[in-house]
Scaffold this motif. Sequence first.
Motif, mmCIF file in Angstrom:
data_model
loop_
_atom_site.group_PDB
_atom_site.id
_atom_site.type_symbol
_atom_site.label_atom_id
_atom_site.label_comp_id
_atom_site.label_asym_id
_atom_site.label_seq_id
_atom_site.Cartn_x
_atom_site.Cartn_y
_atom_site.Cartn_z
ATOM 1 N N GLN A 165 0.850 -1.186 0.000
ATOM 2 C CA GLN A 165 0.000 0.000 0.000
ATOM 3 C C GLN A 165 0.886 1.236 0.000
ATOM 4 O O GLN A 165 2.008 1.202 0.489
ATOM 5 C CB GLN A 165 -0.877 0.038 1.279
ATOM 6 N N ASP A 166 0.358 2.297 -0.529
ATOM 7 C CA ASP A 166 1.035 3.577 -0.381
ATOM 8 C C ASP A 166 0.001 4.692 -0.415
ATOM 9 O O ASP A 166 -1.146 4.462 -0.760
ATOM 10 C CB ASP A 166 2.112 3.788 -1.442
ATOM 11 N N ILE A 167 0.428 5.862 -0.029
ATOM 12 C CA ILE A 167 -0.525 6.965 0.131
ATOM 13 C C ILE A 167 0.033 8.260 -0.451
ATOM 14 O O ILE A 167 1.232 8.376 -0.709
ATOM 15 C CB ILE A 167 -0.842 7.191 1.625
ATOM 16 N N ALA A 168 -0.847 9.224 -0.646
ATOM 17 C CA ALA A 168 -0.441 10.581 -1.031
ATOM 18 C C ALA A 168 -1.298 11.561 -0.252
ATOM 19 O O ALA A 168 -2.456 11.274 0.060
ATOM 20 C CB ALA A 168 -0.619 10.792 -2.531
ATOM 21 N N ARG A 169 -0.732 12.708 0.065
ATOM 22 C CA ARG A 169 -1.472 13.733 0.790
ATOM 23 C C ARG A 169 -2.392 14.496 -0.161
ATOM 24 O O ARG A 169 -2.025 14.781 -1.285
ATOM 25 C CB ARG A 169 -0.511 14.738 1.436
ATOM 26 N N VAL A 170 -3.573 14.804 0.307
ATOM 27 C CA VAL A 170 -4.470 15.686 -0.425
ATOM 28 C C VAL A 170 -4.981 16.740 0.555
ATOM 29 O O VAL A 170 -4.804 16.610 1.768
ATOM 30 C CB VAL A 170 -5.675 14.925 -1.027
ATOM 31 N N SER A 171 -5.581 17.773 0.010
ATOM 32 C CA SER A 171 -6.141 18.802 0.890
ATOM 33 C C SER A 171 -7.419 19.341 0.265
ATOM 34 O O SER A 171 -7.860 18.874 -0.787
ATOM 35 C CB SER A 171 -5.131 19.923 1.105
ATOM 36 N N HIS A 172 -7.988 20.337 0.924
ATOM 37 C CA HIS A 172 -9.244 20.923 0.422
ATOM 38 C C HIS A 172 -9.094 21.501 -0.975
ATOM 39 O O HIS A 172 -10.074 21.683 -1.673
ATOM 40 C CB HIS A 172 -9.714 22.009 1.397
ATOM 41 N N ILE A 173 -7.873 21.813 -1.397
ATOM 42 C CA ILE A 173 -7.734 22.422 -2.727
ATOM 43 C C ILE A 173 -7.911 21.397 -3.845
ATOM 44 O O ILE A 173 -8.072 21.768 -4.999
ATOM 45 C CB ILE A 173 -6.379 23.146 -2.911
ATOM 46 N N HIS A 174 -7.879 20.113 -3.506
ATOM 47 C CA HIS A 174 -7.939 19.092 -4.558
ATOM 48 C C HIS A 174 -9.369 18.658 -4.847
ATOM 49 O O HIS A 174 -10.129 18.324 -3.944
ATOM 50 C CB HIS A 174 -7.094 17.889 -4.150
ATOM 51 N N SER A 175 -9.698 18.631 -6.125
ATOM 52 C CA SER A 175 -10.999 18.146 -6.592
ATOM 53 C C SER A 175 -10.946 16.623 -6.751
ATOM 54 O O SER A 175 -9.888 16.012 -6.630
ATOM 55 C CB SER A 175 -11.312 18.778 -7.940
ATOM 56 N N VAL A 176 -12.082 16.032 -7.027
ATOM 57 C CA VAL A 176 -12.087 14.597 -7.318
ATOM 58 C C VAL A 176 -11.127 14.279 -8.469
ATOM 59 O O VAL A 176 -10.397 13.289 -8.418
ATOM 60 C CB VAL A 176 -13.509 14.112 -7.692
ATOM 61 N N ASP A 177 -11.118 15.141 -9.478
ATOM 62 C CA ASP A 177 -10.208 14.898 -10.603
ATOM 63 C C ASP A 177 -8.739 14.941 -10.159
ATOM 64 O O ASP A 177 -7.905 14.196 -10.676
ATOM 65 C CB ASP A 177 -10.456 15.930 -11.715
ATOM 66 N N ASP A 178 -8.434 15.814 -9.233
ATOM 67 C CA ASP A 178 -7.069 15.848 -8.697
ATOM 68 C C ASP A 178 -6.761 14.552 -7.944
ATOM 69 O O ASP A 178 -5.654 14.011 -8.052
ATOM 70 C CB ASP A 178 -6.891 17.033 -7.736
ATOM 71 N N PHE A 179 -7.736 14.074 -7.183
ATOM 72 C CA PHE A 179 -7.553 12.795 -6.487
ATOM 73 C C PHE A 179 -7.234 11.701 -7.513
ATOM 74 O O PHE A 179 -6.314 10.900 -7.332
ATOM 75 C CB PHE A 179 -8.841 12.396 -5.739
ATOM 76 N N ILE A 180 -8.024 11.673 -8.574
ATOM 77 C CA ILE A 180 -7.847 10.638 -9.596
ATOM 78 C C ILE A 180 -6.460 10.744 -10.229
ATOM 79 O O ILE A 180 -5.773 9.737 -10.412
ATOM 80 C CB ILE A 180 -8.958 10.755 -10.668
ATOM 81 N N MET A 181 -6.039 11.984 -10.506
ATOM 82 C CA MET A 181 -4.734 12.161 -11.148
ATOM 83 C C MET A 181 -3.599 11.776 -10.198
ATOM 84 O O MET A 181 -2.678 11.063 -10.578
ATOM 85 C CB MET A 181 -4.595 13.626 -11.596
ATOM 86 N N LYS A 182 -3.683 12.234 -8.941
ATOM 87 C CA LYS A 182 -2.667 11.837 -7.968
ATOM 88 C C LYS A 182 -2.697 10.328 -7.757
ATOM 89 O O LYS A 182 -1.665 9.694 -7.563
ATOM 90 C CB LYS A 182 -2.936 12.515 -6.618
ATOM 91 N N GLY A 183 -3.888 9.766 -7.774
ATOM 92 C CA GLY A 183 -4.036 8.336 -7.570
ATOM 93 C C GLY A 183 -3.372 7.508 -8.651
ATOM 94 O O GLY A 183 -2.896 6.403 -8.398
ATOM 95 N N ARG A 184 -3.317 8.041 -9.861
ATOM 96 C CA ARG A 184 -2.688 7.284 -10.950
ATOM 97 C C ARG A 184 -1.246 6.931 -10.614
ATOM 98 O O ARG A 184 -0.790 5.817 -10.886
ATOM 99 C CB ARG A 184 -2.744 8.081 -12.252
ATOM 100 N N ASP A 185 -0.532 7.895 -10.033
ATOM 101 C CA ASP A 185 0.859 7.608 -9.647
ATOM 102 C C ASP A 185 0.922 6.553 -8.553
ATOM 103 O O ASP A 185 1.792 5.674 -8.570
ATOM 104 C CB ASP A 185 1.563 8.886 -9.182
#
Lengths: 284, 284, 284, 284
Positions: free
Chosen positions: D235-255
């Motif tokens: 497993q691994d993780i990435a930080r997100v914050s209020h500035i990130h949209s669902v699309d940002d989550f998806i893009m960060k998630g790809r990595d």
Amino acid sequence: MQKITILIHCKDQKGIIAAVTTFIAKVEGNITYIDQHVDVEQNVFFMRLECELTNHHITIDNLKSDFDKTIATDFDMSWDLYNQEQKPKMALFVSKYDHCLFDILGRYSAGELNVEIPVIISNHNDLRSIAERFDIPFHCVPFTKDNKEEGEAKQIELLQRYQINFIVLARYMQIITPNLIALYENKIINIHHSFLPAFPGAKPYHSAFKRGVKIIGATSHYVTAELDEGPIIEQDIARVSHIHSVDDFIMKGRDLERIVLARAIKLHAERKTMVYSNKTVVFS
Amino acid sequence: MQKITILIHCKDQKGIIAAVTTFIAKVEGNITYIDQHVDVEQNVFFMRLECELTNHHITIDNLKSDFDKTIATDFDMSWDLYNQEQKPKMALFVSKYDHCLFDILGRYSAGELNVEIPVIISNHNDLRSIAERFDIPFHCVPFTKDNKEEGEAKQIELLQRYQINFIVLARYMQIITPNLIALYENKIINIHHSFLPAFPGAKPYHSAFKRGVKIIGATSHYVTAELDEGPIIEQDIARVSHIHSVDDFIMKGRDLERIVLARAIKLHAERKTMVYSNKTVVFS
Amino acid sequence: MQKITILIHCKDQKGIIAAVTTFIAKVEGNITYIDQHVDVEQNVFFMRLECELTNHHITIDNLKSDFDKTIATDFDMSWDLYNQEQKPKMALFVSKYDHCLFDILGRYSAGELNVEIPVIISNHNDLRSIAERFDIPFHCVPFTKDNKEEGEAKQIELLQRYQINFIVLARYMQIITPNLIALYENKIINIHHSFLPAFPGAKPYHSAFKRGVKIIGATSHYVTAELDEGPIIEQDIARVSHIHSVDDFIMKGRDLERIVLARAIKLHAERKTMVYSNKTVVFS
Amino acid sequence: MQKITILIHCKDQKGIIAAVTTFIAKVEGNITYIDQHVDVEQNVFFMRLECELTNHHITIDNLKSDFDKTIATDFDMSWDLYNQEQKPKMALFVSKYDHCLFDILGRYSAGELNVEIPVIISNHNDLRSIAERFDIPFHCVPFTKDNKEEGEAKQIELLQRYQINFIVLARYMQIITPNLIALYENKIINIHHSFLPAFPGAKPYHSAFKRGVKIIGATSHYVTAELDEGPIIEQDIARVSHIHSVDDFIMKGRDLERIVLARAIKLHAERKTMVYSNKTVVFS
């Protein structure tokens, strides 16, 4: 509807934000993103702003001209205004390592990067077949001790022919010449395989192994005349331990290099970086 | 020179930033920090602003009154304005675990936290000696099935007596009662020992161990009526592997709990959090 | 039932593991943990083994003697055998920074550290009251240019008086003298506030800020005669960005320093570290 | 010189390590790596061992036979012995997402993965051209509600034709059928785009966004009959914050998905994983 990105920096003064946002309101722009930063030590103000232009009678050229004559003059700003639809043209420089190249071309093909890649330039022919697999023109510009001027001239000719906006060194194993650096100031991105300023120069994984570090890293930065001393865009790290050999460091490092370089490309392509005092402001 | 922090949220509209920054300019305020966020889905605008008041004739009360009558009314804002010199008063709720308590009191004594801690409240007497060691009043308010109303009343009486602004549950092992939650809406911070929404409820380390996860976490959040469902303030994680027992998870988790709770306390105390739609906006 | 820990290193040879595990089986030991490492480059074998002695007729002294005469001699081993019930005695050296001291004493009081702390030694009196709050003897041994020999003598006298096994420099701002280093070889743990080898020496946060790094770190290491060059035990990092000032770096760094030093103390106290070639093997 | 890897698990008993290492010594094997783990709760012993066979008269088949008759019988072991030169054959299952496919094929072409990829199977034709670009046979096996049996039969036929050892679901958007799971028990690796057990099932990034988490993750696991409930590999993780949209989550998630799946493939291909009690032991 047109979407634009504005980057500004100037001496910090009272009222800049009010002036800029009022200007945007006047031209019927809808601000969708705004961020700013003040470097208190240096007294410099930075701003990044995205907006949608809802009034079709206002062209980007008009806007630029208006902005330049009013706000930009009042506050003595350095600024850029980009049409978001215009993707920057990016040249890839490579040598023999293929992992960053595969990663960038995979992302490019998958539509993740807001760029065009019209050309790949290398000092070796090893990676030509990869370029061909992705249908991107590949030019080999060999570099030896004796042909540096000629090589640089050839590189510059290619960059101009393909109208290149910025350059990415994807593990390009050759020093960039001063004229090229001057031509692409803060527009050449390198990936160095250590967490700079630790382990600059050659063979950083070997040095890291020798020192017995518990963490290795990678650093993407803009290229300046001083080797590995340019403004840092992004860094990341991975844990290592006594069980890892130099080869393990190198293998783990490949993932770091891929990720850290890809992030820098995205940030630059989306005009989220600004350079000042050999540092970057990264609006993310 | 007075320093103030302003928090605003309202329906997103054109011209808010221009209006606010122009207002500050008019009262001769010097903006030292400004950040904003638009929740595009919900169409809500958030802003956090720090500024120095350089004109001694303008009091904070005047400013509040002016702001309220003009901008706040025009844009129908929810807002708060804080004098940065006034430290919020924080009550600590604890039970038997001492690691978060030691960590918070250590940070408090070292001057890291922008708070006052006038009281520690516990449902057990175990940690009284720690409170005494740090010279902080300690009150034991036992909770049993039969005395919930009485316990709640006693807690509320103490919170009022000590003029408490917000509450931190430092591994307090007792459900907070609805009246108390209503009284301190978005002002009670809990630390849960898992990366929520994974493993809510009791014994999350045991559940994580059973599931064979490779990462454990901790989550600080505001307390709402739904257990472990409140707005998340901060999370962090640590790697685990097959070599770690449940006890190892618990031990590693202690560091996560300390750090994640301390970060939440700092963010709240410095007025960097805003709550909306059961989420937080965290200006950092 | 006695529990022991054995640490071994020697030239790598065939049959070591078989010999050691057979030895343990013969004395009716129950191996609860075993890990080993081979440094292929240097051809050195390392092993850490925990076991329970189920036969009450076998004393630890007998075992040591047997091990020494047989296996240890056969393979020309360097080795140590510890009774797990004997907690090592740790001296804390501090100066004026209190955050690591609070953190260590909090953990100590909470029972997290497998050590005894009989004494705190400082070159200043500032932190005396903290030591008193935790009921630990505090000795001030001032250091000036002129009294180094005297200061060192006093330190050594205290370390002997309190039968100290290892020393932790919890942001102790004074160079350790060569005689003391020689006396406690690989038994003095320092915390340096950068990810070494980046930013050795004084004011690393200021240097990191100036260089514009995106990651700061902390490093715990054994102290050697070369400043900040000793074997690294543990490192960790935190992300920073252009929004962070030097003071933010320092504040974020405090958490790193606490965590990285605490981890090193635990590893050392539980005999999980071995030193070789200016590196550590960390069995975790 | 032949190199082999041995994986063992059995009931924990005294003397296993001694017996195994003595056996290897007898056949003149040179142990280059050995690691073991005891699940104390379940009383199970796990071991992974790599060694070089220096005696040319000992074939791998002889060794297997000897091991089986002696040690394996004595301790009632489950075990596997692999010739390191034999790369496992891996089938890729894909649907429409291309980022994991590009990543895996890039790594494969760059020589990073110790596997052969003889076939790519998809329920759609969208990614055929990528397979062709990398010269790997591509088979489209459509799945509808009505043809599940037929589809499964076709998949199994292909897997047998290409002599597939294990399967990787690179964002394959179709439930694996029970017969296929039974046929490839603990040999089908899936990537799920959340830190399981949080957000199982469909649209985890949307759920994560809605919950307001500060961390997103990805999980690679072996596929079992229970959806998203199989043994976790990495497993691994990435930080997100209020500035990130669902699309940002998806893009960060790809990595995250790329990295976490690639690590799982490497671990499995190098026989570093063992499965027990719906958990993995990962020797790294």
